[in-house]
Motif scaffolding. Structure first.
Motif, PDB file in Angstrom:
ATOM      1  N   LYS A 251       0.839  -1.193   0.000  1.00 35.30           N
ATOM      2  CA  LYS A 251       0.000   0.000   0.000  1.00 35.30           C
ATOM      3  C   LYS A 251       0.872   1.241   0.000  1.00 35.30           C
ATOM      4  CE  LYS A 251      -4.216  -1.599   2.311  1.00 35.30           C
ATOM      5  NZ  LYS A 251      -5.148  -1.322   3.429  1.00 35.30           N
ATOM      6  N   PRO A 252       0.355   2.363  -0.503  1.00 38.10           N
ATOM      7  CA  PRO A 252       1.138   3.593  -0.440  1.00 38.10           C
ATOM      8  C   PRO A 252       1.297   4.049   1.005  1.00 38.10           C
ATOM      9  CG  PRO A 252      -1.097   4.061  -1.164  1.00 38.10           C
ATOM     10  CD  PRO A 252      -0.961   2.566  -1.115  1.00 38.10           C
ATOM     11  N   GLU A 253       2.446   4.630   1.306  1.00 36.47           N
ATOM     12  CA  GLU A 253       2.684   5.110   2.661  1.00 36.47           C
ATOM     13  C   GLU A 253       1.930   6.416   2.890  1.00 36.47           C
ATOM     14  OE1 GLU A 253       6.804   5.484   3.455  1.00 36.47           O
ATOM     15  OE2 GLU A 253       7.267   3.383   3.064  1.00 36.47           O
ATOM     16  N   LEU A 254       1.427   6.565   4.109  1.00 32.92           N
ATOM     17  CA  LEU A 254       0.744   7.813   4.462  1.00 32.92           C
ATOM     18  C   LEU A 254       1.769   8.818   4.964  1.00 32.92           C
ATOM     19  CD1 LEU A 254      -2.433   6.397   6.231  1.00 32.92           C
ATOM     20  CD2 LEU A 254      -2.316   7.527   4.008  1.00 32.92           C
ATOM     21  N   SER A 255       2.717   9.156   4.083  1.00 35.22           N
ATOM     22  CA  SER A 255       3.794  10.053   4.484  1.00 35.22           C
ATOM     23  C   SER A 255       3.365  11.519   4.448  1.00 35.22           C
ATOM     24  CB  SER A 255       5.013   9.856   3.574  1.00 35.22           C
ATOM     25  OG  SER A 255       4.647  10.051   2.204  1.00 35.22           O
ATOM     26  N   LEU A 256       2.299  11.816   3.736  1.00 29.93           N
ATOM     27  CA  LEU A 256       1.819  13.189   3.628  1.00 29.93           C
ATOM     28  C   LEU A 256       0.476  13.329   4.333  1.00 29.93           C
ATOM     29  CD1 LEU A 256       2.538  13.967  -0.149  1.00 29.93           C
ATOM     30  CD2 LEU A 256       3.966  14.541   1.810  1.00 29.93           C
ATOM     31  N   THR A 257       0.294  14.436   5.011  1.00 28.85           N
ATOM     32  CA  THR A 257      -1.019  14.740   5.568  1.00 28.85           C
ATOM     33  C   THR A 257      -1.977  15.046   4.437  1.00 28.85           C
ATOM     34  OG1 THR A 257      -0.562  17.103   5.760  1.00 28.85           O
ATOM     35  CG2 THR A 257       0.054  15.699   7.642  1.00 28.85           C
ATOM     36  N   ARG A 258      -3.254  15.060   4.743  1.00 24.35           N
ATOM     37  CA  ARG A 258      -4.248  15.358   3.711  1.00 24.35           C
ATOM     38  C   ARG A 258      -4.017  16.748   3.111  1.00 24.35           C
ATOM     39  NH1 ARG A 258      -7.214  14.533  -0.618  1.00 24.35           N
ATOM     40  NH2 ARG A 258      -8.949  15.985  -0.763  1.00 24.35           N
ATOM     41  N   SER A 259      -3.788  17.745   3.956  1.00 24.92           N
ATOM     42  CA  SER A 259      -3.618  19.110   3.448  1.00 24.92           C
ATOM     43  C   SER A 259      -2.359  19.226   2.600  1.00 24.92           C
ATOM     44  CB  SER A 259      -3.581  20.110   4.604  1.00 24.92           C
ATOM     45  OG  SER A 259      -2.518  19.831   5.489  1.00 24.92           O
ATOM     46  N   ARG A 260      -1.282  18.536   3.005  1.00 27.13           N
ATOM     47  CA  ARG A 260      -0.038  18.601   2.223  1.00 27.13           C
ATOM     48  C   ARG A 260      -0.195  17.885   0.896  1.00 27.13           C
ATOM     49  NH1 ARG A 260       2.986  20.392  -0.515  1.00 27.13           N
ATOM     50  NH2 ARG A 260       5.206  19.936  -0.688  1.00 27.13           N
ATOM     51  N   PHE A 261      -0.873  16.734   0.885  1.00 27.44           N
ATOM     52  CA  PHE A 261      -1.122  16.033  -0.372  1.00 27.44           C
ATOM     53  C   PHE A 261      -1.930  16.904  -1.322  1.00 27.44           C
ATOM     54  CE2 PHE A 261      -3.968  13.479  -3.006  1.00 27.44           C
ATOM     55  CZ  PHE A 261      -3.076  12.652  -3.663  1.00 27.44           C
ATOM     56  N   LEU A 262      -2.982  17.536  -0.794  1.00 28.29           N
ATOM     57  CA  LEU A 262      -3.825  18.388  -1.624  1.00 28.29           C
ATOM     58  C   LEU A 262      -3.026  19.560  -2.173  1.00 28.29           C
ATOM     59  CD1 LEU A 262      -6.626  19.200  -2.693  1.00 28.29           C
ATOM     60  CD2 LEU A 262      -7.028  20.348  -0.502  1.00 28.29           C
ATOM     61  N   GLU A 263      -2.247  20.202  -1.314  1.00 32.02           N
ATOM     62  CA  GLU A 263      -1.446  21.352  -1.743  1.00 32.02           C
ATOM     63  C   GLU A 263      -0.474  20.963  -2.850  1.00 32.02           C
ATOM     64  OE1 GLU A 263       1.494  24.703   0.298  1.00 32.02           O
ATOM     65  OE2 GLU A 263       1.183  22.776   1.291  1.00 32.02           O
ATOM     66  N   LYS A 264       0.243  19.870  -2.639  1.00 31.99           N
ATOM     67  CA  LYS A 264       1.245  19.433  -3.615  1.00 31.99           C
ATOM     68  C   LYS A 264       0.604  19.033  -4.939  1.00 31.99           C
ATOM     69  CE  LYS A 264       5.081  16.137  -4.067  1.00 31.99           C
ATOM     70  NZ  LYS A 264       5.830  15.049  -3.399  1.00 31.99           N
ATOM     71  N   THR A 265      -0.511  18.327  -4.864  1.00 34.06           N
ATOM     72  CA  THR A 265      -1.187  17.859  -6.076  1.00 34.06           C
ATOM     73  C   THR A 265      -1.728  19.022  -6.898  1.00 34.06           C
ATOM     74  OG1 THR A 265      -1.801  15.798  -4.976  1.00 34.06           O
ATOM     75  CG2 THR A 265      -3.047  16.401  -6.946  1.00 34.06           C
TER      76      THR A 265
END
Length: 396
Positions: A251-265
């Motif tokens: 499975k993918p690692e949950l290395s990013l918080t939701r807000s950081r994933f959204l910001e980066k994407t």
């Protein structure tokens, strides 16, 4: 233009040290709060091996710069701080940038390839949503406004009228913010589907047809992932899923918080759309076409870093070495928070069809606004506004 009644209280904070570097201009802006250094003569800036050291009587911090970026010694000079000169010290400096530096794209849309197997996971809980997919075709869809200009392409009746662009079994059709995929046998065990409630704002306008969506959500965590365009076709938003090359059963690692994933994407997608379309204005809209945010991309070559304010009464502070990050600098207007000036700008954008449409689910629009407001609250007070707009950074 629709207004949304949203209140997102964001606590602003003073600046300790804030740095913005511009790679193309090979220059930078350094802002230091007067709680940290009350006199320009108390600020000493030196460079190291891909690092920038800032020393004041009450604090010392070393910012780690990206490879190939270095400070030009003795180039830091004091500049006027404008209306915030009583709270901030502003310095300009020069940097050297190696032309051999290669920046990898974090835009998942660009990294998809044919003849490679991919897994699609729920970003919220990492549940595998679809069976492994080997795509024979990965094709870009025309942008969301293509219907409006189809008359310029054809000398006869619109051949695309009432026709949808749908994927075949081994296709991945890529929109600005979503993937179009066919359902597979695993979907019944991983996905839920329900019709969205009527839009309360549309229901107040009897002339408008009330549009309901067949929402698709994760069966494990109930997070909304996208829509079912037909019984066999899924639209999954890039902000809701993680796409990884299939390697084993991990499975993918949950290395990013939701807000950081959204910001980066979102940052990576805006940067790519801006480069490919030479467009710098974006209208963030919900699935029903309501404008939620107006974004104006100022530059995509910024490198930013900051350290929160320190009290002048503290002893000398040796901070751990924080890294700076690549970021987009943008101006924005939230349609839920418009005064007279902002309304004039929004009306101008609407009348002149300014802004490339970027469609995201309503909840994601709200999350994105919170990320942007948080960024605005953490930059120096002198940088938070520009005319009718607010200023923010989205880190890549």
């Amino acid at each position: 233009m629709a207004k949304y009644d949203l209140e997102m209280p964001v606590k602003t904070r003073g600046v300790g040290v804030f740095l913005e570097l511009r790679k193309r201009l090979q220059s930078g802006l350094l802002i230091i709060g007067k709680d940290v250094a009350g006199n320009p003569a108390d600020v000493f800036v030196t460079g190291g091996d891909s690092s920038l050291n800032i020393r004041t009587p009450t604090s010392e911090v070393t910012l780690i710069l990206p490879p190939g970026v270095s400070y030009v010694d003795e180039s830091c000079i004091l500049t006027p701080g404008g209306e915030s000169c009583e709270e901030e010290l502003h310095f300009r400096l020069r940097i050297s940038v190696s032309h051999n530096t290669i920046e990898e794209s974090s835009d998942i849309v660009r990294t998809l390839r044919t003849q490679q197997t991919y897994c699609f996971y729920c970003q919220s809980c990492t549940t595998r949503l679809l069976e492994d997919r080997l795509f024979k075709r990965v094709l870009p869809l025309p942008n969301g406004n293509w219907n409006a200009i189809v008359d310029d392409w054809c000398c006869h009746a619109d051949p695309f009228a009432n026709k949808k662009m749908l994927p075949r079994a081994e296709d991945c059709l890529v929109g600005d913010t979503f993937f179009l995929l066919t359902r597979d046998g695993s979907c019944d065990q991983t996905l839920l589907q329900e019709v969205s409630p009527a839009d309360s704002q549309d229901s107040q306008e009897p002339k408008k047809t009330c549009r309901r969506l067949a929402l698709v959500s994760c069966m494990s965590c109930s997070s909304v992932l996208g829509e079912a365009l037909t019984p066999e076709t899924l639209r999954l938003y890039i902000t809701q899923v993680v796409v990884e090359s299939s390697v084993g059963d991990t499975k993918p690692e949950l290395s990013l918080t939701r807000s950081r994933f959204l910001e980066k994407t979102v940052a990576a997608r805006l940067a790519e759309l801006s480069n490919s379309m030479s467009s710098f204005h974006f209208s963030v809209q919900t699935e029903t076409g309501k404008t939620f945010l107006l974004l104006w991309l100022l530059n995509s070559d910024s490198i930013i870093g900051s350290v929160p304010e320190w009290s002048a009464s503290t002893h000398t502070h040796h901070s751990p070495s924080p890294k700076v990050a690549r970021a987009l600098k943008l101006l924005y207007i939230a349609c839920s928070q418009m005064g007279a000036q902002q309304q004039d700008v929004a009306t101008s954008w609407e009348v002149n069809a300014t802004g490339h449409s970027v469609v995201l689910p309503l909840k994601v629009c709200e999350e994105l606004l919170q990320v942007i407001e948080d960024s605005n609250a953490t930059i120096p007070a002198s940088m938070r506004h520009m005319r009718a707009y607010k200023v923010a950074y989205l880190q890549l």
